[in-house]
Design a protein around this motif. Structure first.
Motif, PDB file in Angstrom:
ATOM      1  N   TYR A 125       0.832  -1.213   0.000  1.00  0.00           N
ATOM      2  CA  TYR A 125       0.000   0.000   0.000  1.00  0.00           C
ATOM      3  C   TYR A 125       0.866   1.262   0.000  1.00  0.00           C
ATOM      4  N   LEU A 126       2.011   1.204   0.661  1.00  0.00           N
ATOM      5  CA  LEU A 126       2.933   2.339   0.648  1.00  0.00           C
ATOM      6  C   LEU A 126       3.474   2.566  -0.762  1.00  0.00           C
ATOM      7  N   MET A 127       3.742   1.478  -1.476  1.00  0.00           N
ATOM      8  CA  MET A 127       4.226   1.606  -2.846  1.00  0.00           C
ATOM      9  C   MET A 127       3.166   2.256  -3.740  1.00  0.00           C
ATOM     10  N   ILE A 128       1.915   1.904  -3.524  1.00  0.00           N
ATOM     11  CA  ILE A 128       0.834   2.531  -4.294  1.00  0.00           C
ATOM     12  C   ILE A 128       0.758   4.019  -3.978  1.00  0.00           C
ATOM     13  N   LEU A 129       0.906   4.374  -2.689  1.00  0.00           N
ATOM     14  CA  LEU A 129       0.917   5.780  -2.294  1.00  0.00           C
ATOM     15  C   LEU A 129       2.087   6.513  -2.938  1.00  0.00           C
ATOM     16  N   MET A 130       3.248   5.863  -2.958  1.00  0.00           N
ATOM     17  CA  MET A 130       4.425   6.469  -3.576  1.00  0.00           C
ATOM     18  C   MET A 130       4.230   6.633  -5.082  1.00  0.00           C
ATOM     19  N   ALA A 131       3.517   5.707  -5.692  1.00  0.00           N
ATOM     20  CA  ALA A 131       3.219   5.827  -7.125  1.00  0.00           C
ATOM     21  C   ALA A 131       2.364   7.064  -7.378  1.00  0.00           C
ATOM     22  N   SER A 173      19.223   9.297  -8.940  1.00  0.00           N
ATOM     23  CA  SER A 173      18.415   8.293  -9.644  1.00  0.00           C
ATOM     24  C   SER A 173      18.957   6.897  -9.375  1.00  0.00           C
ATOM     25  N   PHE A 174      20.274   6.772  -9.353  1.00  0.00           N
ATOM     26  CA  PHE A 174      20.931   5.493  -9.077  1.00  0.00           C
ATOM     27  C   PHE A 174      20.561   4.972  -7.681  1.00  0.00           C
ATOM     28  N   VAL A 175      20.657   5.839  -6.686  1.00  0.00           N
ATOM     29  CA  VAL A 175      20.346   5.433  -5.303  1.00  0.00           C
ATOM     30  C   VAL A 175      18.878   5.044  -5.177  1.00  0.00           C
ATOM     31  N   LEU A 176      17.985   5.825  -5.771  1.00  0.00           N
ATOM     32  CA  LEU A 176      16.557   5.510  -5.698  1.00  0.00           C
ATOM     33  C   LEU A 176      16.252   4.172  -6.361  1.00  0.00           C
ATOM     34  N   ALA A 177      16.951   3.871  -7.446  1.00  0.00           N
ATOM     35  CA  ALA A 177      16.755   2.592  -8.129  1.00  0.00           C
ATOM     36  C   ALA A 177      17.212   1.426  -7.254  1.00  0.00           C
ATOM     37  N   VAL A 178      18.337   1.592  -6.559  1.00  0.00           N
ATOM     38  CA  VAL A 178      18.825   0.554  -5.646  1.00  0.00           C
ATOM     39  C   VAL A 178      17.802   0.311  -4.538  1.00  0.00           C
ATOM     40  N   VAL A 179      17.294   1.389  -3.962  1.00  0.00           N
ATOM     41  CA  VAL A 179      16.311   1.275  -2.876  1.00  0.00           C
ATOM     42  C   VAL A 179      15.050   0.577  -3.379  1.00  0.00           C
ATOM     43  N   PHE A 180      14.563   0.989  -4.545  1.00  0.00           N
ATOM     44  CA  PHE A 180      13.340   0.388  -5.080  1.00  0.00           C
ATOM     45  C   PHE A 180      13.520  -1.096  -5.360  1.00  0.00           C
ATOM     46  N   CYS A 181      14.614  -1.472  -6.008  1.00  0.00           N
ATOM     47  CA  CYS A 181      14.835  -2.885  -6.338  1.00  0.00           C
ATOM     48  C   CYS A 181      14.946  -3.745  -5.077  1.00  0.00           C
ATOM     49  N   THR A 182      15.584  -3.222  -4.057  1.00  0.00           N
ATOM     50  CA  THR A 182      15.714  -3.957  -2.788  1.00  0.00           C
ATOM     51  C   THR A 182      14.354  -4.101  -2.114  1.00  0.00           C
ATOM     52  N   TYR A 183      13.656  -3.006  -2.004  1.00  0.00           N
ATOM     53  CA  TYR A 183      12.327  -2.960  -1.366  1.00  0.00           C
ATOM     54  C   TYR A 183      11.347  -3.881  -2.091  1.00  0.00           C
ATOM     55  N   ASN A 184      11.262  -3.719  -3.397  1.00  0.00           N
ATOM     56  CA  ASN A 184      10.264  -4.460  -4.180  1.00  0.00           C
ATOM     57  C   ASN A 184      10.584  -5.952  -4.254  1.00  0.00           C
ATOM     58  N   SER A 185      11.844  -6.298  -4.422  1.00  0.00           N
ATOM     59  CA  SER A 185      12.189  -7.722  -4.537  1.00  0.00           C
ATOM     60  C   SER A 185      11.919  -8.460  -3.226  1.00  0.00           C
ATOM     61  N   GLY A 205      -0.842 -12.969 -10.631  1.00  0.00           N
ATOM     62  CA  GLY A 205      -0.602 -13.110  -9.199  1.00  0.00           C
ATOM     63  C   GLY A 205      -1.769 -12.731  -8.322  1.00  0.00           C
ATOM     64  N   GLN A 206      -2.613 -11.812  -8.791  1.00  0.00           N
ATOM     65  CA  GLN A 206      -3.820 -11.426  -8.060  1.00  0.00           C
ATOM     66  C   GLN A 206      -3.542 -11.054  -6.599  1.00  0.00           C
ATOM     67  N   SER A 207      -2.534 -10.208  -6.393  1.00  0.00           N
ATOM     68  CA  SER A 207      -2.231  -9.746  -5.037  1.00  0.00           C
ATOM     69  C   SER A 207      -2.002  -8.246  -5.055  1.00  0.00           C
ATOM     70  N   VAL A 208      -2.156  -7.613  -3.903  1.00  0.00           N
ATOM     71  CA  VAL A 208      -1.912  -6.184  -3.812  1.00  0.00           C
ATOM     72  C   VAL A 208      -0.439  -5.889  -4.045  1.00  0.00           C
ATOM     73  N   ILE A 260       1.518  -0.886 -10.877  1.00  0.00           N
ATOM     74  CA  ILE A 260       1.097   0.516 -10.857  1.00  0.00           C
ATOM     75  C   ILE A 260       2.308   1.447 -10.815  1.00  0.00           C
ATOM     76  N   PHE A 261       3.256   1.137  -9.948  1.00  0.00           N
ATOM     77  CA  PHE A 261       4.444   1.983  -9.835  1.00  0.00           C
ATOM     78  C   PHE A 261       5.226   1.988 -11.141  1.00  0.00           C
ATOM     79  N   THR A 262       5.372   0.815 -11.750  1.00  0.00           N
ATOM     80  CA  THR A 262       6.076   0.697 -13.028  1.00  0.00           C
ATOM     81  C   THR A 262       5.380   1.526 -14.101  1.00  0.00           C
ATOM     82  N   ALA A 263       4.048   1.438 -14.162  1.00  0.00           N
ATOM     83  CA  ALA A 263       3.283   2.173 -15.171  1.00  0.00           C
ATOM     84  C   ALA A 263       3.458   3.677 -15.003  1.00  0.00           C
TER      85      ALA A 263
END
Length: 265
Positions: free
Chosen positions: A24-30, A122-134, A219-222, A229-232
């Motif tokens: 839900y936080l990721m959706i808010l960030m999107a 941008s590099f740091v944000l990408a590292v954070v996102f990939c770690t968080y999302n994975s 996957g049918q999950s939030v 959504i974030f990717t889009a």
């Protein structure tokens, strides 16, 4: 790793709640990202500037920033095994995720020819996102996601898997076209042609958005929906920026070509 996670969360219910909150936080960030990108330029590639920190070599940046999305899932699967990770549906969804990031972290960076440096922010944000999302995706799929035994034959899973494959192949083919725009010794920008580039300026972005939309449908999950959504949001802004730039840069740019969605927008 299970003992470490157990020390962080008092129960599996608490951990699943945390994973849900992460989604839900990721959706808010999107949503916040969508609003901010209405007023700010996308700070990467041809639009990068020193405002966002010193530049990082493109190959190094792509390799390092995408690597957590490959290594962390491997660690979670090897050292934090669960019965859920042995179920076919869960395995197939995990395989989709790993298939993308194996290519993105271990193959794609070394195929880049030249490439504009990535701003440090941008590099740091990408590292954070990939770690968080994975962590969110793989921990949920390997420990908490529950599907009916016949889910792999459900229309949603079949359609989602087909969309994922179509998007993945489109993304790979579009990257191939972009890499081969210039011959050895040539410089400057050219109009990409072939494949989905005949229909949209952001063919590679269209492919990746399609890919993760299919992943979410299967996957049918939030958690998977939040990722899609974030990717889009992020990639659509890049597609529209590219389209606007191409139209301004090239007088002969195909006027029927859309920015992101063929024949529509």
């Amino acid at each position: 790793m299970d003992s470490l996670l157990s020390a962080l969360f008092s129960s599996s219910a608490e951990e699943q709640y945390i994973l849900d909150c992460m989604a839900y936080l990721m959706i808010l960030m999107a949503a916040c990202t969508f609003v901010s990108l209405l007023f700010l330029n996308v700070p990467y590639g041809r639009y990068a500037s020193s405002t966002y920190g010193f530049p990082v070599n493109a190959k190094l940046a792509w390799f390092v920033q995408e690597l957590p999305a490959f290594l962390l899932p491997i660690c979670l699967l090897v050292w934090a095994s669960s019965a859920k990770s042995s179920l076919l549906t869960n395995q197939l969804l995990i395989a989709m995720f790993l298939c993308h990031y194996t290519q993105r972290s271990l193959i794609y960076p070394f195929l880049i020819r030249g490439g504009k440096p990535t701003p440090f922010l941008s590099f740091v944000l990408a590292v954070v996102f990939c770690t968080y999302n994975s962590f969110m995706q793989i921990r949920y799929l390997s420990h908490y996601a529950e599907y009916p035994a016949d889910w792999v034959t459900h229309p949603c899973f079949i359609a989602g898997s087909a969309l994922w494959l179509l998007g993945w192949l489109t993304n790979l083919h579009s990257d191939h076209i972009l890499r081969n725009l210039r011959r050895s010794g040539e410089s400057g920008y050219k109009i990409p042609r072939g494949g989905m580039f005949e229909y949209v300026s952001g063919a590679n972005f269209f492919g990746e958005i399609t890919e993760w939309t299919g992943f979410a449908l299967a996957g049918q999950s939030v958690h998977s929906a939040a990722f899609a959504i974030f990717t889009a949001v992020v990639l659509s802004s890049r597609a529209f920026a590219h389209h606007k730039w191409y139209l301004a840069k090239f007088e002969d740019y195909p006027k029927t070509r859309k920015a992101l969605i063929p024949f529509l927008v």
